[in-house]
Design a protein around this motif. Structure first.
Motif, PDB file in Angstrom:
ATOM      1  N   VAL A   1       0.852  -1.185   0.000  1.00  0.00           N
ATOM      2  CA  VAL A   1       0.000   0.000   0.000  1.00  0.00           C
ATOM      3  C   VAL A   1       0.888   1.235   0.000  1.00  0.00           C
ATOM      4  O   VAL A   1       1.819   1.338   0.791  1.00  0.00           O
ATOM      5  CB  VAL A   1      -0.920   0.019   1.245  1.00  0.00           C
ATOM      6  CG1 VAL A   1      -1.820   1.228   1.231  1.00  0.00           C
ATOM      7  CG2 VAL A   1      -1.744  -1.261   1.313  1.00  0.00           C
ATOM      8  N   ALA A   2       0.612   2.177  -0.901  1.00  0.00           N
ATOM      9  CA  ALA A   2       1.437   3.381  -1.002  1.00  0.00           C
ATOM     10  C   ALA A   2       0.564   4.610  -1.198  1.00  0.00           C
ATOM     11  O   ALA A   2      -0.557   4.519  -1.702  1.00  0.00           O
ATOM     12  CB  ALA A   2       2.418   3.247  -2.162  1.00  0.00           C
ATOM     13  N   LEU A   3       1.089   5.744  -0.821  1.00  0.00           N
ATOM     14  CA  LEU A   3       0.423   7.018  -1.039  1.00  0.00           C
ATOM     15  C   LEU A   3       0.911   7.576  -2.356  1.00  0.00           C
ATOM     16  O   LEU A   3       2.118   7.619  -2.608  1.00  0.00           O
ATOM     17  CB  LEU A   3       0.741   7.978   0.108  1.00  0.00           C
ATOM     18  CG  LEU A   3       0.064   9.335   0.056  1.00  0.00           C
ATOM     19  CD1 LEU A   3      -1.454   9.185   0.179  1.00  0.00           C
ATOM     20  CD2 LEU A   3       0.589  10.220   1.181  1.00  0.00           C
ATOM     21  N   LEU A   4      -0.002   7.985  -3.213  1.00  0.00           N
ATOM     22  CA  LEU A   4       0.364   8.583  -4.491  1.00  0.00           C
ATOM     23  C   LEU A   4       0.562  10.071  -4.269  1.00  0.00           C
ATOM     24  O   LEU A   4      -0.384  10.782  -3.921  1.00  0.00           O
ATOM     25  CB  LEU A   4      -0.724   8.321  -5.538  1.00  0.00           C
ATOM     26  CG  LEU A   4      -0.427   8.778  -6.951  1.00  0.00           C
ATOM     27  CD1 LEU A   4       0.776   8.032  -7.513  1.00  0.00           C
ATOM     28  CD2 LEU A   4      -1.637   8.527  -7.841  1.00  0.00           C
ATOM     29  N   GLU A   5       1.774  10.522  -4.429  1.00  0.00           N
ATOM     30  CA  GLU A   5       2.119  11.921  -4.181  1.00  0.00           C
ATOM     31  C   GLU A   5       1.710  12.800  -5.363  1.00  0.00           C
ATOM     32  O   GLU A   5       1.637  12.338  -6.494  1.00  0.00           O
ATOM     33  CB  GLU A   5       3.631  12.047  -3.960  1.00  0.00           C
ATOM     34  CG  GLU A   5       4.158  11.255  -2.791  1.00  0.00           C
ATOM     35  CD  GLU A   5       3.748  11.803  -1.436  1.00  0.00           C
ATOM     36  OE1 GLU A   5       3.448  13.008  -1.337  1.00  0.00           O
ATOM     37  OE2 GLU A   5       3.724  11.019  -0.477  1.00  0.00           O
ATOM     38  N   GLY A   6       1.463  14.070  -5.066  1.00  0.00           N
ATOM     39  CA  GLY A   6       1.213  15.038  -6.123  1.00  0.00           C
ATOM     40  C   GLY A   6      -0.199  15.064  -6.657  1.00  0.00           C
ATOM     41  O   GLY A   6      -0.460  15.653  -7.697  1.00  0.00           O
ATOM     42  N   THR A   7      -1.124  14.439  -5.996  1.00  0.00           N
ATOM     43  CA  THR A   7      -2.512  14.481  -6.442  1.00  0.00           C
ATOM     44  C   THR A   7      -3.285  15.465  -5.569  1.00  0.00           C
ATOM     45  O   THR A   7      -2.908  15.754  -4.440  1.00  0.00           O
ATOM     46  CB  THR A   7      -3.171  13.091  -6.365  1.00  0.00           C
ATOM     47  OG1 THR A   7      -3.107  12.626  -5.017  1.00  0.00           O
ATOM     48  CG2 THR A   7      -2.462  12.102  -7.272  1.00  0.00           C
ATOM     49  N   LYS A   8      -4.372  15.984  -6.101  1.00  0.00           N
ATOM     50  CA  LYS A   8      -5.174  16.957  -5.357  1.00  0.00           C
ATOM     51  C   LYS A   8      -5.996  16.305  -4.255  1.00  0.00           C
ATOM     52  O   LYS A   8      -6.414  16.956  -3.326  1.00  0.00           O
ATOM     53  CB  LYS A   8      -6.082  17.717  -6.310  1.00  0.00           C
ATOM     54  CG  LYS A   8      -5.311  18.620  -7.241  1.00  0.00           C
ATOM     55  CD  LYS A   8      -6.217  19.449  -8.091  1.00  0.00           C
ATOM     56  CE  LYS A   8      -5.373  20.352  -8.977  1.00  0.00           C
ATOM     57  NZ  LYS A   8      -6.179  21.238  -9.774  1.00  0.00           N
ATOM     58  N   GLN A   9      -6.241  15.030  -4.401  1.00  0.00           N
ATOM     59  CA  GLN A   9      -7.001  14.314  -3.381  1.00  0.00           C
ATOM     60  C   GLN A   9      -6.154  13.162  -2.853  1.00  0.00           C
ATOM     61  O   GLN A   9      -5.362  12.578  -3.587  1.00  0.00           O
ATOM     62  CB  GLN A   9      -8.304  13.767  -3.960  1.00  0.00           C
ATOM     63  CG  GLN A   9      -9.185  13.134  -2.917  1.00  0.00           C
ATOM     64  CD  GLN A   9     -10.602  12.932  -3.415  1.00  0.00           C
ATOM     65  OE1 GLN A   9     -10.891  13.133  -4.575  1.00  0.00           O
ATOM     66  NE2 GLN A   9     -11.473  12.533  -2.532  1.00  0.00           N
ATOM     67  N   ASP A  10      -6.324  12.841  -1.580  1.00  0.00           N
ATOM     68  CA  ASP A  10      -5.580  11.730  -0.995  1.00  0.00           C
ATOM     69  C   ASP A  10      -5.841  10.459  -1.788  1.00  0.00           C
ATOM     70  O   ASP A  10      -6.991  10.050  -1.954  1.00  0.00           O
ATOM     71  CB  ASP A  10      -5.993  11.535   0.464  1.00  0.00           C
ATOM     72  CG  ASP A  10      -5.623  12.724   1.324  1.00  0.00           C
ATOM     73  OD1 ASP A  10      -4.662  13.431   0.980  1.00  0.00           O
ATOM     74  OD2 ASP A  10      -6.293  12.944   2.338  1.00  0.00           O
ATOM     75  N   THR A  11      -4.759   9.845  -2.290  1.00  0.00           N
ATOM     76  CA  THR A  11      -4.877   8.658  -3.131  1.00  0.00           C
ATOM     77  C   THR A  11      -3.972   7.565  -2.592  1.00  0.00           C
ATOM     78  O   THR A  11      -2.774   7.772  -2.413  1.00  0.00           O
ATOM     79  CB  THR A  11      -4.495   8.972  -4.595  1.00  0.00           C
ATOM     80  OG1 THR A  11      -5.338  10.023  -5.070  1.00  0.00           O
ATOM     81  CG2 THR A  11      -4.647   7.752  -5.477  1.00  0.00           C
ATOM     82  N   VAL A  12      -4.555   6.408  -2.371  1.00  0.00           N
ATOM     83  CA  VAL A  12      -3.827   5.241  -1.895  1.00  0.00           C
ATOM     84  C   VAL A  12      -3.785   4.222  -3.033  1.00  0.00           C
ATOM     85  O   VAL A  12      -4.818   3.902  -3.615  1.00  0.00           O
ATOM     86  CB  VAL A  12      -4.512   4.627  -0.651  1.00  0.00           C
ATOM     87  CG1 VAL A  12      -3.827   3.351  -0.236  1.00  0.00           C
ATOM     88  CG2 VAL A  12      -4.532   5.631   0.491  1.00  0.00           C
TER      89      VAL A  12
END
Length: 165
Positions: free
Chosen positions: A18-29
């Motif tokens: 599981v990772a956090l996608l950086e650089g998006t306007k909304q929290d994305t896992v």
């Protein structure tokens, strides 16, 4: 909130899964398709998160990279929070008979039924364990998946010219 969700999911499914996608306007896992159903159940059922509403599923075609992505927009109505889940689907070949597969989440959120059918109909993504996976917008005998970037418009359909000159 995203830090708490991410830590909980990583503890449950592994830091590598599981990772956090950086650089998006909304929290994305980002989660692998193998964990999608379990992650979704946890996010719906956990008392601190309670993502009780699936607002949308969007399919994305990354042609010519030969991969697709599914983006799930979740909402917790009581907590007034939103979360995006992303699943990457690599493709070996883009033949219309070789459909990328992902498990259905329609048993978790009933709204997934129609969203998954739309992604199947227009992008050719197959949802395993879906209760009624069939075309929803196009006729049953339509050839191909019109939202794929490599889709070629048909000249006609049942003898009716559909491509303008």
């Amino acid at each position: 909130m995203i830090d708490k969700i991410l830590k909980h999911l990583q503890a449950e499914f592994g830091v590598q899964s599981v990772a956090l996608l950086e650089g998006t306007k909304q929290d994305t896992v980002v989660v692998p398709k193998e964990h999608l159903v379990d992650v979704c159940k946890l996010l719906r059922d956990h008392k601190e998160f309670y993502f009780d509403f699936l607002a949308n599923i969007t399919a994305v075609d990354y042609h010519p990279e030969n991969r697709f992505a599914l983006v799930y927009n979740l909402a917790s109505l009581p907590y007034q929070t939103q979360l995006t889940i992303r699943v990457e689907l690599p493709m070996e070949n883009r033949d219309e008979n070789n459909l990328p597969e992902v498990p259905s989440v329609s048993s978790i959120w009933r709204t997934a039924d129609w969203h998954e059918r739309e992604a199947f109909d227009l992008m050719g993504i197959y949802f395993t364990d879906h209760p009624d996976l069939r075309r929803i917008l196009l006729p049953d005998d339509w050839a191909g998946f019109p939202l794929r970037k490599d889709y070629k418009d048909a000249e006609s359909y049942h003898g009716i010219k559909i491509k303008g000159e």
